[in-house]
Scaffold this active site. Structure first.
Site, short mmCIF file in Angstrom:
data_model
loop_
_atom_site.label_atom_id
_atom_site.label_comp_id
_atom_site.label_asym_id
_atom_site.label_seq_id
_atom_site.Cartn_x
_atom_site.Cartn_y
_atom_site.Cartn_z
N ALA A 45 0.81 -1.22 0.00
CA ALA A 45 0.00 0.00 0.00
C ALA A 45 0.84 1.27 0.00
O ALA A 45 0.35 2.34 -0.36
CB ALA A 45 -0.93 0.01 1.21
N ARG A 62 11.16 7.06 -0.61
CA ARG A 62 12.58 7.14 -0.99
C ARG A 62 12.82 6.89 -2.48
O ARG A 62 13.90 7.10 -2.98
CB ARG A 62 13.40 6.19 -0.11
CG ARG A 62 13.52 6.66 1.33
CD ARG A 62 13.96 5.55 2.27
NE ARG A 62 12.85 4.70 2.68
CZ ARG A 62 12.96 3.65 3.48
NH1 ARG A 62 14.15 3.29 3.95
NH2 ARG A 62 11.90 2.92 3.80
N THR A 100 3.04 -0.52 8.87
CA THR A 100 2.92 -1.91 8.42
C THR A 100 1.91 -2.70 9.26
O THR A 100 1.24 -3.59 8.75
CB THR A 100 4.30 -2.60 8.47
OG1 THR A 100 4.92 -2.29 9.74
CG2 THR A 100 5.21 -2.12 7.36
N ASP A 154 7.95 -5.39 -1.77
CA ASP A 154 9.15 -4.78 -2.33
C ASP A 154 10.40 -5.65 -2.18
O ASP A 154 11.51 -5.15 -2.24
CB ASP A 154 9.38 -3.39 -1.71
CG ASP A 154 9.64 -3.44 -0.21
OD1 ASP A 154 9.52 -4.52 0.38
OD2 ASP A 154 9.95 -2.38 0.36
N ASN A 210 14.21 0.16 -1.63
CA ASN A 210 13.69 1.42 -1.09
C ASN A 210 14.03 2.62 -1.96
O ASN A 210 13.36 3.63 -1.90
CB ASN A 210 14.19 1.65 0.33
CG ASN A 210 13.62 0.61 1.28
OD1 ASN A 210 12.42 0.48 1.44
ND2 ASN A 210 14.50 -0.18 1.88
N LYS A 235 5.02 -4.41 -40.95
CA LYS A 235 4.03 -4.13 -39.90
C LYS A 235 2.75 -4.89 -40.19
O LYS A 235 2.24 -4.84 -41.31
CB LYS A 235 3.75 -2.63 -39.86
CG LYS A 235 2.79 -2.22 -38.77
CD LYS A 235 1.85 -1.12 -39.19
CE LYS A 235 0.49 -1.68 -39.56
NZ LYS A 235 -0.50 -0.66 -39.91
N ASN A 237 -0.50 1.89 -47.70
CA ASN A 237 -1.63 1.34 -46.94
C ASN A 237 -2.48 2.42 -46.28
O ASN A 237 -3.50 2.11 -45.71
CB ASN A 237 -1.13 0.36 -45.88
CG ASN A 237 -0.17 1.02 -44.90
OD1 ASN A 237 0.52 1.98 -45.26
ND2 ASN A 237 -0.12 0.53 -43.69
N SER A 245 11.60 -4.25 -58.55
CA SER A 245 12.13 -3.17 -57.71
C SER A 245 11.34 -1.90 -57.95
O SER A 245 10.83 -1.67 -59.05
CB SER A 245 13.59 -2.91 -58.07
OG SER A 245 14.32 -4.08 -57.83
C1 UD1 Z 1 9.98 -2.59 7.41
C2 UD1 Z 1 10.13 -3.07 8.85
C3 UD1 Z 1 11.60 -3.29 9.15
C4 UD1 Z 1 12.18 -4.28 8.17
C5 UD1 Z 1 11.92 -3.86 6.74
C6 UD1 Z 1 12.29 -4.97 5.78
C7 UD1 Z 1 8.29 -2.08 10.11
C8 UD1 Z 1 7.90 -1.03 11.08
N1 UD1 Z 1 9.57 -2.09 9.74
O1 UD1 Z 1 10.63 -1.33 7.32
O2 UD1 Z 1 11.75 -3.77 10.49
O3 UD1 Z 1 13.56 -4.42 8.40
O4 UD1 Z 1 10.53 -3.56 6.53
O5 UD1 Z 1 12.20 -4.56 4.44
O6 UD1 Z 1 7.47 -2.90 9.74
N2 UD1 Z 1 3.33 -0.65 3.73
C9 UD1 Z 1 1.95 -0.58 3.64
N3 UD1 Z 1 1.27 0.31 4.41
C10 UD1 Z 1 1.90 1.14 5.27
C11 UD1 Z 1 3.30 1.09 5.36
C12 UD1 Z 1 4.00 0.18 4.58
O7 UD1 Z 1 1.35 -1.33 2.90
O8 UD1 Z 1 1.21 1.90 5.94
C13 UD1 Z 1 4.04 -1.62 2.89
C14 UD1 Z 1 4.94 -0.98 1.87
O9 UD1 Z 1 4.25 -0.78 0.67
C15 UD1 Z 1 6.06 -2.01 1.73
C16 UD1 Z 1 6.10 -2.69 3.08
O10 UD1 Z 1 4.87 -2.40 3.72
O11 UD1 Z 1 5.77 -2.97 0.74
C17 UD1 Z 1 7.26 -2.23 3.93
O12 UD1 Z 1 7.16 -0.85 4.13
P1 UD1 Z 1 8.43 0.08 4.20
O13 UD1 Z 1 8.00 1.47 4.43
O14 UD1 Z 1 9.34 -0.20 3.06
O15 UD1 Z 1 9.08 -0.49 5.58
P2 UD1 Z 1 10.57 -0.32 6.05
O16 UD1 Z 1 10.76 1.04 6.57
O17 UD1 Z 1 11.48 -0.79 4.99
CA CA Z 2 11.25 -1.62 2.91
#
Ligand code: UD1
Ligand code: CA
Length: 463
Positions: free
Chosen positions: A11, A16, A80, A104, A229, A353, A388, A407
């Site tokens: 989501a 970054r 998360t 990701d 990231n 084509k 064409n 030709s």
């Molecule tokens: C997160 C972990 C971290 C871990 C790392 C591994 C947490 C708090 N931290 O950090 O410990 O080492 O992943 O890659 O969980 N996402 C949502 N909704 C949100 C926030 C994030 O769906 O509200 C999804 C993002 O799209 C992504 C994943 O969760 O696919 C991870 O989010 P991201 O912000 O990359 O977490 P990190 O800071 O990397």
């Molecule tokens: Ca991440």
């Protein structure tokens, strides 16, 4: 058997990346990051698979193909933990384990996930988190263990003390959790941290303090669990993935003359004993048969190439089919539904084509063939053009078997040239030609002897 549920977190925007596009839509080896993760998890044959979407939800849903995929919407990206909670409604009546992965981490393999789940089940664990050790733990959450080695919690870099930051064991963001505990624990999360977010990682400390069996399982497959990231990380991972794909195809019996300059998309397939020269880009859903030769400097996208095909140096081929034993190039352009029947030959500076080129038919030099259907054993002379397009509509050209197109022929579509027709050089053909006929334009050829000398003398006199 206990049920297996999967939640993929997708989501977030991915700040970054500095992109207007959601992070999981960025591509690795030509395929969205999320699609890689999805494929690895689908191979586990879960009972439920829920993808949490939010940022550009519609676009993200569109790239997720497959049966039985459910989507949960996380309206606001509040962390998360909040993201997993958004999936809760999809787990009514579910009894079993929920595997949580991030969208990701595209290099994740089914094998690694499977052994993680097996480990979790074999030890009757309530919560397992997959971890790994990194020389540079960078921005990852740190795995904090007690003196006896048991896991106690996960701390994000931003919330970590100096000592905690020094820990090299990191959270991969992959968990396997009993559903009952998971959703109860998510209810208790508090956004009391540097980012003011609901951290999924906090459920680890919850399980530990409740005295439930909790494990941090270390994987040695560091490369697999890396998350993307930033664009820089994406570029580095692209290199890694390209190396893996090249090695895979070489292992399958394909020769890459200069592997570092062959670029392969995830879904490309290549047959045995095919030889691929330098600077070749194979994109999209391209398939290449056995014993082909691709000389090099080729850009080939969404093409089906048969066996024993020779693609000479420098071509652009897209959305086209090349039958067995065909030859293309150098400097040819096939696009938008060009289909070459077996043994057809397309030579230099020829564009094809949306056309069917019959078996053993040749167009070897300087031609444009568009919206045409050409029979077998025909020869298309240098400089042939199918006209064409009249500025409003496209029209079709039909050319029969064994037709000889001289030709510098201009074929004004719509037009049908029946079998065995002979078109004389420099003919503009505007009407259908019956089988076996000769067609030419009568134009008198005139010769003025001495004309050049007279002209030059006249021009000299003007100075
Ligand atoms: C997160 C972990 C971290 C871990 C790392 C591994 C947490 C708090 N931290 O950090 O410990 O080492 O992943 O890659 O969980 N996402 C949502 N909704 C949100 C926030 C994030 O769906 O509200 C999804 C993002 O799209 C992504 C994943 O969760 O696919 C991870 O989010 P991201 O912000 O990359 O977490 P990190 O800071 O990397
Ligand atoms: Ca991440």
């Amino acid at each position: 058997m206990e049920q297996l549920g999967i939640v993929i977190l997708a989501a977030g925007l991915g700040k970054r990346m500095r992109s207007t596009q959601a992070k999981v839509l960025h591509c690795l080896a030509g395929k969205p990051l999320l699609s890689h993760v999805l494929q690895a998890t689908q191979r586990l044959h879960p009972d439920r698979l829920v993808i949490v979407v939010g940022h550009q939800a519609a676009e993200v849903q569109r790239v997720c193909g497959g049966q039985g995929i459910e989507f949960a919407l996380q309206r606001e990206q509040r962390g998360t933990g909040d993201a997993v909670r958004a999936a809760q409604a999809h787990f009514r009546g579910f009894r079993g384990d929920v595997l949580i992965v991030c969208g990701d981490t595209p290099l994740l393999t089914t094998a690694t996930l499977n052994s993680f789940i097996q480990h979790h089940r074999a030890h009757h664990t309530t919560l397992s988190v997959l971890t790994t050790r990194l020389d540079d733990p960078a921005q990852y959450g740190r795995v904090i263990r007690k003196d006896d080695g048991a896991v106690s919690k996960i701390v994000e870099t931003r919330d970590a003390s100096v000592e905690e930051r020094a820990v090299q064991e990191i959270n991969t963001g992959i968990y396997c959790v009993q559903a009952d505990f998971l959703f109860a624990a998510l209810e208790r999360l508090q956004p009391l941290n540097a980012q003011g977010e609901y951290y999924l990682t906090d459920i680890v400390a919850q399980a530990v303090s409740a005295g439930l069996p909790t494990q941090a399982v270390v994987t040695a497959n560091v490369g697999e669990v890396e998350g993307i990231n930033s664009r820089e990380e994406l570029a580095i991972m692209e290199k890694t993935r390209q190396t893996q794909l090249r090695n895979h195809w070489m292992g399958e019996g394909v020769t890459l003359e200069d592997p570092d300059t062959v670029y392969l998309a995830e879904d490309v397939t290549i047959g045995q004993d095919t030889v691929i020269g330098p600077n070749t880009h194979l994109k999209g859903k391209t398939t290449i048969g056995a014993r082909c030769r691709i000389d090099g400097s080729a850009y080939i996208e969404n093409c089906q190439i048969g066996d024993d095909v020779h693609v000479r140096f420098s071509v652009v081929l897209s959305d086209s089919e090349l039958g067995d034993h065909t030859e293309v190039g150098p400097f040819a352009h096939l696009r938008s539904g060009a289909v070459l029947a077996p043994r057809a030959e397309i030579g230099n500076f020829v564009e094809v084509k949306k056309s069917l080129i019959g078996e053993h038919t040749k167009a070897k030099h300087l031609a444009y063939i568009g919206d045409a259907e050409i029979g077998r054993d025909a020869n298309i002379g240098a400089g042939t053009i199918t006209c064409n397009y009249d500025g409003f509509r496209k029209y079709r050209t039909k050319i029969g078997d064994r037709v000889q197109v001289g030709s510098d022929t201009t074929l004004v579509a719509p037009i049908t040239i029946h079998d065995d027709v002979y078109i004389a050089t420099a003919t503009t053909v505007r009407h259908d030609v019956p089988a076996g006929a000769l067609v030419f334009n009568s134009r008198r050829e005139e010769v003025r002897e001495g004309w050049t000398a007279t002209k030059r003398a006249k021009e000299a006199g003007k100075k």
